[in-house]
Motif scaffolding. Structure first.
Motif, short mmCIF file in Angstrom:
data_model
loop_
_atom_site.label_atom_id
_atom_site.label_comp_id
_atom_site.label_asym_id
_atom_site.label_seq_id
_atom_site.Cartn_x
_atom_site.Cartn_y
_atom_site.Cartn_z
N ASP A 14 24.78 82.91 43.45
CA ASP A 14 25.76 82.10 44.18
C ASP A 14 26.80 82.92 44.93
OD1 ASP A 14 24.58 79.78 43.24
OD2 ASP A 14 25.84 79.70 41.46
N GLU A 15 27.03 84.17 44.54
CA GLU A 15 28.07 84.97 45.17
C GLU A 15 27.66 86.44 45.18
OE1 GLU A 15 32.00 84.43 43.63
OE2 GLU A 15 31.72 82.30 43.28
N ASP A 16 28.41 87.25 45.95
CA ASP A 16 28.17 88.70 46.02
C ASP A 16 26.69 88.99 46.22
OD1 ASP A 16 30.88 89.08 45.62
OD2 ASP A 16 30.68 89.30 43.46
N PHE A 17 26.14 88.41 47.27
CA PHE A 17 24.70 88.50 47.50
C PHE A 17 24.30 89.94 47.84
CE2 PHE A 17 25.99 84.17 48.62
CZ PHE A 17 25.15 83.46 47.78
N PRO A 18 23.26 90.45 47.20
CA PRO A 18 22.81 91.82 47.47
C PRO A 18 21.95 91.88 48.72
CG PRO A 18 21.39 90.84 45.83
CD PRO A 18 22.45 89.81 46.15
N PRO A 19 21.57 93.06 49.16
CA PRO A 19 20.66 93.18 50.32
C PRO A 19 19.33 92.49 50.02
CG PRO A 19 21.65 95.31 49.78
CD PRO A 19 22.02 94.38 48.67
N PRO A 20 18.59 92.10 51.06
CA PRO A 20 17.32 91.40 50.86
C PRO A 20 16.35 92.13 49.93
CG PRO A 20 17.95 91.31 53.16
CD PRO A 20 18.95 92.22 52.50
N GLY A 21 16.31 93.44 50.03
CA GLY A 21 15.40 94.19 49.18
C GLY A 21 15.69 94.03 47.70
N GLU A 22 16.97 93.93 47.35
CA GLU A 22 17.33 93.77 45.94
C GLU A 22 16.96 92.38 45.43
OE1 GLU A 22 21.26 94.93 44.81
OE2 GLU A 22 21.26 96.67 46.16
N LEU A 23 17.15 91.36 46.28
CA LEU A 23 16.73 90.01 45.88
C LEU A 23 15.23 89.95 45.69
CD1 LEU A 23 18.83 87.49 48.03
CD2 LEU A 23 18.92 87.83 45.56
N ALA A 24 14.48 90.57 46.61
CA ALA A 24 13.02 90.58 46.48
C ALA A 24 12.60 91.31 45.22
CB ALA A 24 12.40 91.24 47.72
N ALA A 25 13.30 92.41 44.89
CA ALA A 25 12.96 93.16 43.68
C ALA A 25 13.23 92.34 42.43
CB ALA A 25 13.75 94.47 43.65
N GLU A 26 14.31 91.58 42.42
CA GLU A 26 14.59 90.73 41.26
C GLU A 26 13.52 89.67 41.08
OE1 GLU A 26 18.74 90.35 39.42
OE2 GLU A 26 18.93 89.52 41.45
N LEU A 27 13.07 89.09 42.18
CA LEU A 27 12.00 88.10 42.09
C LEU A 27 10.71 88.74 41.57
CD1 LEU A 27 12.61 86.11 45.39
CD2 LEU A 27 12.87 85.23 43.07
N ASP A 28 10.43 89.98 42.01
CA ASP A 28 9.24 90.69 41.51
C ASP A 28 9.36 90.95 40.01
OD1 ASP A 28 7.94 90.74 43.93
OD2 ASP A 28 8.66 92.74 44.49
N THR A 29 10.56 91.30 39.56
CA THR A 29 10.76 91.54 38.13
C THR A 29 10.50 90.26 37.33
OG1 THR A 29 12.38 93.28 38.56
CG2 THR A 29 12.44 92.23 36.38
N ILE A 30 11.00 89.14 37.83
CA ILE A 30 10.79 87.86 37.16
C ILE A 30 9.30 87.52 37.12
CG2 ILE A 30 11.16 85.37 37.39
CD1 ILE A 30 13.99 86.11 38.46
N ARG A 31 8.62 87.73 38.25
CA ARG A 31 7.17 87.48 38.26
C ARG A 31 6.45 88.34 37.22
NH1 ARG A 31 8.08 87.96 43.96
NH2 ARG A 31 8.00 85.92 45.02
N GLY A 32 6.89 89.60 37.11
CA GLY A 32 6.26 90.50 36.15
C GLY A 32 6.44 90.03 34.72
N VAL A 33 7.65 89.55 34.37
CA VAL A 33 7.89 89.04 33.02
C VAL A 33 7.00 87.85 32.73
CG1 VAL A 33 9.60 87.90 31.54
CG2 VAL A 33 10.26 89.90 32.89
N VAL A 34 6.89 86.94 33.69
CA VAL A 34 6.05 85.75 33.50
C VAL A 34 4.59 86.15 33.34
CG1 VAL A 34 5.26 83.61 34.57
CG2 VAL A 34 7.68 84.27 34.75
#
Length: 503
Positions: free
Chosen positions: A251-271
């Motif tokens: 919701d706030e202090d949005f990181p660069p696009p690459g960091e958001l994409a990396a977080e989504l990749d991490t979540i996919r990996g956990v699942v």
């Protein structure tokens, strides 16, 4: 339940980034922040290219004592239809109190507050959920919330409360694993124990969010990267079931696009790793354990956790701090038998209102609503209006929560009315916090901004330096946004008299 995949919370600040994120399956949008007939262009483009969009409500207050407001339900239904959404989501929380049930002014929290986990509160919640389900064109899923304070005399664990809610209403669940972790740190509640009691086949999707720990208290900020402890709770949940969707909230202090994409990749990996763990050597997916019967869950002991963290001696409490008073309350959830040396009795079975004659059922329901209304109004009044704390609550935690609510109001008002901090400079925040100490919000944040400006104009000594130029600009701003509706005669006279004294 429809497969959603991996998603992210859509926010205007990252609209361009969201549109370009690789492998994104769906988005969630705060329902109150969009107008069905005038969708933001980036959101409309997502809609046109077939991206699933789920509206996420924050203002229904289904855990409150009042029945759901038909206008709010109609607005949520309209958004679901405009977006072609497969479902809508809300929270198990109350957000306002007072009003006709208590013959007192209505109060707004501006925040999601916890519902007491009692059977009577569950009865009220179940009826409210059924009303909402009847009014919505698509299925409803409800989210567990994070909370700093706990109600005294709770009868059910979170897992039991959610499981009975599902059994009695058929509602879906939105499980926020970050909120489970927050409650572990701040309230000593074990996420695994909550997951043990859940009907996992009712999960519609999962929220994952970042936060930060300060002074032994977890701040569910949605403004920090997702941490390992939150991912561990996600892994635990996914080891039990394959959730239809998982969504990253930021919701706030949005990181660069690459960091958001990396977080989504991490979540996919956990699942994915958790899915591999569920697979048997024969290549078949193991079925989750069946949900225990109601009687078995009621007989299970409540989970216990560590005592709440304390603020170091001599420090002043800050928003988010734990109990500074060190009152030595027992660990949350401790069974009475630990103190009394006797076996904990089974909680009483809830009264089935459907088995009562119509008149008796209606009377019982109305009485339960009034008791809940009085309790919630007393709590909210203590938090936002400075009235005495209700009996049984941790007074230190209430003070911390009250400061946090005022700080949130100051932040949100600064966003919806950025002219105010521009006009008042460094004096804005202290003046607003003084104003909010005993001036509850009663009409949303935009109304709060206007009331604050009127307060400054009416009371020159309320924290703003009496600079005539600033006052003239503040008055012009307030008049432009207040609309043509006149103030009551006495209130207008007091306002004008206060302004004359400053010129």
């Amino acid at each position: 339940m429809e497969r959603l995949g991996t998603g992210i919370g859509w926010r205007p600040e990252i609209a361009g980034t969201v549109a370009e994120l690789p492998g994104l399956d769906w988005v969630e949008v705060v329902a109150e922040n969009i107008c069905p007939g005038h969708l933001p262009e980036p959101l409309q483009r997502l809609r046109e290219r077939g991206t699933t969009i789920v509206p996420h409500g924050v203002s229904l207050g289904l855990g409150g004592a009042d029945r759901p407001d038909p206008g709010r339900l109609a607005a949520l239904a309209e958004r679901a239809q405009a977006l072609g959404a497969p479902l809508v989501t809300e929270h198990i929380a109350f957000v306002r109190a007072g009003g006709p049930l208590t013959a007192s002014p209505e109060l707004e929290a501006g925040h999601l507050l916890p519902v007491p986990r009692t059977r009577e509160a569950l009865d009220v919640l179940c009826e409210n959920v059924r009303i909402a389900q009847d009014a919505l064109p698509v299925p409803l899923a409800l989210e567990n919330i994070a909370a700093l304070i706990a109600w005294p005399g709770e009868e059910l664990t979170e897992g039991q409360f959610l499981s009975e809610l599902v059994e009695r209403t058929g509602v879906r669940l939105l499980i926020d694993v970050a909120n489970l972790h927050t409650n572990r740190v701040n309230r000593g509640e074990d996420p695994a124990a909550a997951l043990d009691g859940l009907p996992v086949d009712a999960i519609a999707y999962v929220h994952v969010a970042g936060g930060v720990e300060k002074d032994g208290v977890w701040h569910d900020s949605h403004a920090h990267p997702v941490t390992e402890p939150v991912l561990e709770v996600l892994a635990d949940l996914c080891s039990r079931t394959d959730p239809p969707g998982v969504l990253l909230e930021r919701d706030e202090d949005f990181p660069p696009p690459g960091e958001l994409a990396a977080e989504l990749d991490t979540i996919r990996g956990v699942v994915a790793r958790s899915a591999d763990g569920r697979t048997t050597t024969a290549g078949r997916t193991a079925s989750p354990a069946p949900v225990p019967a109601l009687a078995e869950r009621a007989a299970a002991p409540h989970a216990t956790g560590p005592a709440e963290p304390a603020v170091p001696s001599g420090e002043s409490p800050r928003p988010g701090d734990a109990d500074p008073a060190g009152e030595g309350t027992p660990p949350e959830g401790a069974a009475p038998s630990e103190a009394a040396g006797s076996a904990e009795p089974l909680p009483p079975e809830p009264v089935d209102a459907a088995s009562l004659p119509d008149g008796e059922a209606a009377a019982a329901g109305d009485a339960a609503r009034q008791r809940l209304a009085l309790a919630q109004t007393a709590l909210l009044s203590a938090l936002v209006a400075g009235t005495p704390a209700p009996e049984g609550f941790d007074h230190g935690r209430l003070r911390v929560q009250s400061r946090a609510l005022r700080a949130k109001r100051a932040d949100v008002v600064a966003k919806v009315a950025p002219e105010l901090p521009d006009l008042l400079g460094s004096g804005y925040r202290p003046a607003f916090l003084r104003y909010a100490r005993t001036r509850p919000m009663s009409g949303g944040y935009r109304r709060d901004a206007l009331d604050f400006a009127e307060h400054l104009l009416h009371r020159p000594g309320s924290g703003h330096a009496p600079d005539p130029a600033v006052r003239r600009r503040l008055e012009a701003w307030w008049r432009e946004r207040s609309g043509p509706a006149p103030l009551p005669r006495g209130r207008l006279a007091r306002l004008l008299a206060g302004m004359r004294r400053t010129h």
